[in-house]
Design an enzyme around this catalytic site. Structure first.
Site, PDB file in Angstrom:
ATOM      1  CB  SER A  15      39.693  36.826  42.361  1.00  0.00           C
ATOM      2  OG  SER A  15      40.160  38.171  42.351  1.00  0.00           O
ATOM      3  CB  SER A  34      39.580  40.041  44.719  1.00  0.00           C
ATOM      4  OG  SER A  34      38.436  39.590  44.041  1.00  0.00           O
ATOM      5  CE  LYS A  74      43.616  38.675  41.189  1.00  0.00           C
ATOM      6  NZ  LYS A  74      42.604  39.414  41.993  1.00  0.00           N
TER       7      LYS A  74
END
Length: 438
Positions: A111, A135, A36
């Site tokens: 997310s 997330s 990420k």
């Protein structure tokens, strides 16, 4: 990844990746790692999905990335996310909203959207995400994969762009529990992380106690019935199912967005957001800017409220209760799709045995768990192994609506294996990717 190119912000050259995979060694040798892009990877700008936020390529790996690389994993690229890890749908990014791995008209969850989709589609074997208020867990649930959020402090957050520093955790995604266990074992520990308590459980007991929600929230038709059926299956498998109140958990979670705890988001990136509002997603910018208006007294009050939530919430994590199950978030269509696709009709509601079409990633798990019996556990993969998979931390993992909440391994024997013996996911096309139907 032609099926969902928006999942990655930057990908490494394929030949370079293959050469590194061939030379890799260690417990994670042969596994491809996606990261990420709010987590530092040497040589890649850490944008947190805001290109102007990065001042240049990161000079070194975040601790979590470094530990996975040291165990043999090979980084294949950095992935898309909701900007500054603020969102749960995967759509708040200038690089484009990330679509569900199986249904292009549905959101991926966020997310950590790109990381979850990269794993679901086979573009990576494991992926790093982050989780402050869901997330990591939400996209894992949406994509039908395994996602582990460790207890705070188990994995170092050094080299991670903070969301709420006090509550941030680095998470891992994989397509099966064995691989996720091995990756978390490699990533956990190191300088600055918490010490293991002497009484940490090393395995689920033969007759596991599982906590479930005493009262279910409002859901689309069919979802509550499917969850109750799953709880009944746990009982039939020999588990003891305890119903617990959920109000304290929900009250604590709301403090991260609706209460004073959101002030930490402004501490993390507020100076940049306030100075460059035109460069920030309006929804994200609004949340972070308003967080800067939280008073000190509000923060102190809500920290006290959080402590008050703890005693009643701890019923699910003390005594002999070792895990708890709740309904996963129902996958929602993308804002760009037709509103008529949501909510689903009763005929399309998921059941414990039929959640999606046979081409969906979630169905792979359904086929894998067709047998009944006691929960199965890998015999190795974690450095603390004692003949059973050992996870000396309290952890939550989420797999999609038809995956193994019965704590069953979900790796089909027919799936190809990497050199370390771990699953490489479903058979791939000539381009090296598993392709969804749309």
């Amino acid at each position: 990844m032609s099926a969902r190119p928006e999942a990655f912000i930057v990908r490494r050259d394929a030949a370079e990746v293959e050469a590194e995979l061939s030379a890799s060694s260690g417990p994670l040798a042969g596994l491809r790692l996606a990261v990420k892009n709010n987590v530092d990877v040497a040589g890649f700008p850490t944008t947190a999905a805001c290109p102007a936020y990065a001042t240049g390529p990161a000079g070194s790996d975040a601790v979590a990335v470094a530990r996975l690389r040291a165990a043999g994993a090979t980084v294949v690229g950095v992935t898309n996310l909701d900007q500054f890890a603020t969102g749960l749908v995967g759509q708040r990014s200038p690089y484009g909203g990330v679509r569900d791995a199986c249904r292009a008209t549905h959101v991926s969850g966020g997310s950590s959207s790109g990381s979850a989709v990269a794993v679901a589609l086979g573009a990576a074997d494991i992926a790093i995400g982050t989780d402050t208020a869901g997330s990591g867990r939400v996209p894992a649930a949406f994509q039908g994969i395994v996602g582990i959020k460790p207890t705070l402090g188990v994995v170092s957050v050094e080299g991670v762009v903070p969301a709420c520093r006090s509550w941030d955790a680095v998470t891992i995604f994989a397509r099966d529990l064995d691989t996720a266990d091995a990756a978390m074992a490699a990533m956990a520990g190191g300088p600055g992380t918490r010490r293991w308590p002497a009484d940490a459980p090393l395995a689920v007991p033969a007759a596991a106690r599982v906590a479930v929600l005493g009262e279910l929230p409002a859901m689309a038709p069919g979802w509550a019935e499917a969850f109750r059926a799953a709880a009944d299956r746990l009982r039939s498998d020999g588990c003891v199912v305890d119903a617990i109140p959920f109000a304290s958990f929900l009250a604590a979670a709301r403090l991260l967005y609706d209460g004073g705890l959101v002030a930490e988001r402004h501490v993390a990136v507020g100076a940049f957001v306030d100075a460059h509002p035109e460069l920030v997603d309006p929804a994200v910018g609004g949340i972070i800017s308003r967080a800067g208006e939280v008073s000190g007294s509000t923060l102190v009050r809500d920290l006290a409220r959080l402590e008050c939530c703890a005693p009643s919430a701890s019923v699910s994590s003390t005594g002999s209760t070792r895990c708890w199950s709740r309904p996963r978030p129902s996958s929602r269509p993308s804002p760009r799709s037709s509103p008529s696709r949501w909510p689903p009709t009763p005929g399309s509601a998921p059941t414990p045995t039929s959640a999606t079409s046979s081409t969906c990633a979630r169905s792979r798990c359904r086929r894998a768990r067709s047998t009944r019996g006691r929960p199965e556990w890998p015999s190795s993969g974690s450095p603390w192994s004692r003949g059973r998979s050992t996870m000396p931390w309290r952890w939550t993992w989420h797999a999609g609506s038809c995956c193994s909440r019965r704590l069953r391994r979900s790796t089909p024997a027919a799936w190809p294996r990497c050199r370390s013996g771990r699953s490489r996911g479903p058979p791939r096309s000539s381009t090296g990717e598993w392709r969804p139907s749309s």
